[in-house]
Design an enzyme around this catalytic site. Structure first.
Site, PDB file in Angstrom:
ATOM      1  CE  LYS A  72      -1.717   2.922   2.779  1.00 46.14           C
ATOM      2  NZ  LYS A  72      -1.740   4.129   1.923  1.00 46.14           N
ATOM      3  N   GLY A 115       6.890   5.194   8.292  1.00 43.36           N
ATOM      4  CA  GLY A 115       6.074   6.402   8.401  1.00 43.36           C
ATOM      5  C   GLY A 115       6.273   7.051   9.757  1.00 43.36           C
ATOM      6  CD  GLU A 158      13.472   0.827   9.317  1.00 47.59           C
ATOM      7  OE1 GLU A 158      13.887   1.705  10.118  1.00 47.59           O
ATOM      8  OE2 GLU A 158      14.054  -0.255   9.152  1.00 47.59           O
ATOM      9  CB  CYS A 175      13.195   8.965   8.542  1.00 44.92           C
ATOM     10  SG  CYS A 175      13.849   7.753   7.405  1.00 44.92           S
ATOM     11  CD  GLU A 218      10.357  12.561  11.373  1.00 45.42           C
ATOM     12  OE1 GLU A 218       9.234  12.060  11.473  1.00 45.42           O
ATOM     13  OE2 GLU A 218      11.335  11.962  10.912  1.00 45.42           O
TER      14      GLU A 218
HETATM   15  P1  NDP Z   1       1.881   8.302   8.166  1.00 45.89           P
HETATM   16  O1  NDP Z   1       2.764   7.562   9.080  1.00 45.89           O
HETATM   17  O2  NDP Z   1       0.469   8.522   8.630  1.00 45.89           O
HETATM   18  O3  NDP Z   1       1.811   7.547   6.734  1.00 45.89           O
HETATM   19  C1  NDP Z   1       2.692   6.532   6.307  1.00 45.89           C
HETATM   20  C2  NDP Z   1       1.917   5.431   5.612  1.00 45.89           C
HETATM   21  O4  NDP Z   1       1.011   4.827   6.540  1.00 45.89           O
HETATM   22  C3  NDP Z   1       1.035   5.921   4.452  1.00 45.89           C
HETATM   23  O5  NDP Z   1       0.986   4.931   3.459  1.00 45.89           O
HETATM   24  C4  NDP Z   1      -0.299   6.078   5.125  1.00 45.89           C
HETATM   25  O6  NDP Z   1      -1.393   6.091   4.244  1.00 45.89           O
HETATM   26  C5  NDP Z   1      -0.319   4.863   6.022  1.00 45.89           C
HETATM   27  N1  NDP Z   1      -1.265   4.931   7.128  1.00 45.89           N
HETATM   28  C6  NDP Z   1      -1.841   6.050   7.690  1.00 45.89           C
HETATM   29  N2  NDP Z   1      -2.667   5.682   8.695  1.00 45.89           N
HETATM   30  C7  NDP Z   1      -2.636   4.328   8.762  1.00 45.89           C
HETATM   31  C8  NDP Z   1      -3.287   3.360   9.590  1.00 45.89           C
HETATM   32  N3  NDP Z   1      -4.124   3.724  10.555  1.00 45.89           N
HETATM   33  N4  NDP Z   1      -3.005   2.065   9.393  1.00 45.89           N
HETATM   34  C9  NDP Z   1      -2.144   1.662   8.440  1.00 45.89           C
HETATM   35  N5  NDP Z   1      -1.511   2.535   7.606  1.00 45.89           N
HETATM   36  C10 NDP Z   1      -1.753   3.849   7.772  1.00 45.89           C
HETATM   37  O7  NDP Z   1       2.600   9.642   7.818  1.00 45.89           O
HETATM   38  P2  NDP Z   1       2.008  11.038   7.293  1.00 45.89           P
HETATM   39  O8  NDP Z   1       1.854  10.959   5.833  1.00 45.89           O
HETATM   40  O9  NDP Z   1       0.781  11.430   8.063  1.00 45.89           O
HETATM   41  O10 NDP Z   1       3.204  12.028   7.676  1.00 45.89           O
HETATM   42  C11 NDP Z   1       3.222  12.613   8.966  1.00 45.89           C
HETATM   43  C12 NDP Z   1       4.606  12.679   9.535  1.00 45.89           C
HETATM   44  O11 NDP Z   1       5.133  11.360   9.593  1.00 45.89           O
HETATM   45  C13 NDP Z   1       5.626  13.459   8.744  1.00 45.89           C
HETATM   46  O12 NDP Z   1       5.557  14.831   9.028  1.00 45.89           O
HETATM   47  C14 NDP Z   1       6.903  12.840   9.257  1.00 45.89           C
HETATM   48  O13 NDP Z   1       7.235  13.432  10.490  1.00 45.89           O
HETATM   49  C15 NDP Z   1       6.544  11.393   9.498  1.00 45.89           C
HETATM   50  N6  NDP Z   1       6.934  10.514   8.376  1.00 45.89           N
HETATM   51  C16 NDP Z   1       8.064   9.771   8.533  1.00 45.89           C
HETATM   52  C17 NDP Z   1       8.503   8.976   7.509  1.00 45.89           C
HETATM   53  C18 NDP Z   1       9.749   8.151   7.635  1.00 45.89           C
HETATM   54  O14 NDP Z   1      10.386   7.874   6.630  1.00 45.89           O
HETATM   55  N7  NDP Z   1      10.095   7.678   8.816  1.00 45.89           N
HETATM   56  C19 NDP Z   1       7.808   8.917   6.216  1.00 45.89           C
HETATM   57  C20 NDP Z   1       6.603   9.697   6.172  1.00 45.89           C
HETATM   58  C21 NDP Z   1       6.208  10.477   7.219  1.00 45.89           C
HETATM   59  P3  NDP Z   1      -1.963   7.519   3.718  1.00 45.89           P
HETATM   60  O15 NDP Z   1      -0.954   8.013   2.755  1.00 45.89           O
HETATM   61  O16 NDP Z   1      -3.245   7.175   3.094  1.00 45.89           O
HETATM   62  O17 NDP Z   1      -2.113   8.424   4.907  1.00 45.89           O
END
Ligand code: NDP
Length: 460
Positions: free
Chosen positions: A160, A213, A235, A267, A359
């Site tokens: 996904k 995420g 991660e 990250c 972050e």
């Molecule tokens: P999220 O952690 O919410 O999103 C990451 C992935 O998880 C996306 O594919 C998202 O789908 C999915 N997701 C969201 N909610 C759920 C759930 N309840 N169950 C399963 N999967 C889910 O990150 P955000 O896009 O909201 O970003 C917010 C913050 O997260 C950023 O500002 C940053 O600080 C951090 N981040 C860190 C990352 C890293 O590499 N460690 C990468 C991205 C973000 P969808 O896109 O539909 O929301």
């Protein structure tokens, strides 16, 4: 929000122009059900193939990706606002990961353990169907970090992608079929996290989740996995230090792209610049010049050094953490359409302020002074995260002492590098759980079965 209140289509915007690039149907829980059933069938046949045949198909997948690097890169520029040069590297990284994982298929072996009265062996078996939930910051590489070793170890993958960046993942799934991977073995289901992501986490037919995420969502994913005692790799976020001792090569140490690469949506970004007091003013001046010189603009223009943020939502998040009047050093960014934020170094933050601890995931770092080695280690560890970090000194003993004392999974000494597909990657503390990449990547997608074969014959 209930699952039915989410939009049925994902609208993919070009973050540099806000123009619509594509609309894509959003997967429902029923779509996840169907995908997992197809994946399970494909996996049974895949796992039964001879290792050399699986390896050959994965190498072919790598070759097909190689033939489409430019196309994938240009798609990533449009959907994610990445610089063209970076996007080419990212597509190449998928190719290299597939080739590296393919090299592990015939080397994935168990052990023989001395046991009296017989032969004891361990067998590494694939888990089954693996769910990969990827973020938007590096849509292609991070999708491949989970997918390539999982496939190589004999699993099927349902991926996904983030709702803002589904297009390169969808194209990769097409390329997998073109390369001859069995239908259903690698499926991509774009959708909303709380709908398609949750369905994948909660599906009893999914044997493992690989999630990248935010720490908050990662925690919810882990809770969902815990209900089924399902293994999970996480991660998550980071707030990594760049520790600059007074004897360092300052010009290299304060490279602004250590926190501006990918507009800071990384990250591993070194967003806390910790500087020993005697060189603090010099570093501040170097950073002021460097930040001011960064060329921010159209990511497709090869002269551009930094592009936009991914979305309006992300821009608002960064703005909320970094008020326009916060004391700092600032570069420039375009006006008009697109999600732009100027490169920024905050200079008036206390170490315990929100901006210094949270972050931000934008082109923003905080500059903080320290007194001595002990103080540097204390500051570096004063965060719930522990993903990566750099340290700069010419003193080898100090480099080793500080490397050992900083609680983070990926450190670099006199360098800002951190992620290579052939070395392990992952976080301490709330930056994650488990490791990806590196020589053991395939093992993380297996169960170990122990079999004892008696040499004593059947009991009389
Ligand atoms: P999220 O952690 O919410 O999103 C990451 C992935 O998880 C996306 O594919 C998202 O789908 C999915 N997701 C969201 N909610 C759920 C759930 N309840 N169950 C399963 N999967 C889910 O990150 P955000 O896009 O909201 O970003 C917010 C913050 O997260 C950023 O500002 C940053 O600080 C951090 N981040 C860190 C990352 C890293 O590499 N460690 C990468 C991205 C973000 P969808 O896109 O539909 O929301």
């Amino acid at each position: 929000m209930s699952p039915s209140s989410y939009e049925h289509e994902l609208i993919v915007l070009n973050p540099a122009t806000e123009e619509v690039v594509a609309t894509v149907p959003a997967a429902t829980a029923a779509d996840v059900d169907a995908a997992v059933a197809r994946a399970a069938k494909a996996q049974a046949k895949w796992a039964a193939l001879a290792p050399a045949d699986r390896a050959r198909l994965l190498r072919r997948f790598a070759d097909v990706v190689d033939q489409h690097v430019e196309e994938l890169a240009r798609l990533e520029v449009r959907e994610a606002g990445h610089l063209l040069g970076n996007a080419r590297w990212e597509a190449g990284n998928v190719r290299d990961l597939l080739a590296y994982a393919a090299g592990g298929v015939e080397r994935l072996s168990g052990r023989q353990i001395p046991v009296p009265g017989g032969l004891d062996v361990t067998i590494l078996e694939p888990l089954g169907v693996v769910g990969v939930i990827a973020p938007w910051n590096f849509p292609m590489p991070i999708a491949a970090w989970g997918t390539a070793p999982a496939l190589a170890a004999g699993n099927a993958v349902v991926l996904k992608p983030a709702e803002t960046t589904p297009l390169t993942a969808l194209r990769l799934a097409e390329l997998a079929l073109e390369a001859g991977l069995p239908d259903g073995l690698f499926q991509v289901l774009p959708g909303h996290g709380p709908v398609a992501g949750t369905a994948l986490v909660e599906h009893p037919g999914v044997a493992k989740i690989v999630f990248t995420g935010s720490t908050g969502t990662g925690r919810a994913v882990m809770e969902g996995c815990a209900r089924q005692v399902k293994p999970v790799t996480l991660e998550l976020g980071g707030k990594s230090p760049n520790i600059v001792f007074a004897d360092a090569d300052l010009r290299t140490a304060v490279d602004p792209f250590s926190f501006l690469d990918n507009s800071g949506q990384d990250c591993c970004a070194r967003t806390r610049i910790l500087v020993q007091e005697p060189v603090y003013d010099e570093v501040r001046e170097l950073l002021a010049d460097a930040v001011n010189a960064v060329v921010v603009g159209d990511p497709a223009d090869e002269k551009t050094q930094m592009g936009p943020l991914i979305s309006r939502r992300q821009l608002e998040r960064v703005r909320a953490l970094v008020p326009a009047d916060a004391p700092g050093l600032r570069g420039s960014a375009p006006d008009g359409p697109g999600f732009w934020f100027a490169p920024t170094v905050l200079t008036g933050e206390a170490p315990d302020s929100e901006a210094a601890r949270e972050e931000i995931f934008g082109p923003v770092a905080v500059l903080l002074p320290f007194t001595d080695e002990e103080d540097a280690i204390r500051l570096a560890n004063d965060t719930p995260y522990g993903l990566s970090g750099s340290l700069w000194t010419r003193d080898l003993g100090r480099a080793l002492r500080v490397s050992r004392a900083v609680k983070a999974g990926n450190l670099s000494v006199n360098s800002h590098s951190s992620v290579r597909y052939w070395t392990p990657f992952g976080g301490y503390k709330q930056s994650g759980l488990g490791r990806e990449l590196g020589p053991d990547a395939l093992t993380a997608f297996t169960e170990t079965k122990n079999v004892f074969i008696s040499t004593e014959g059947p009991a009389q």
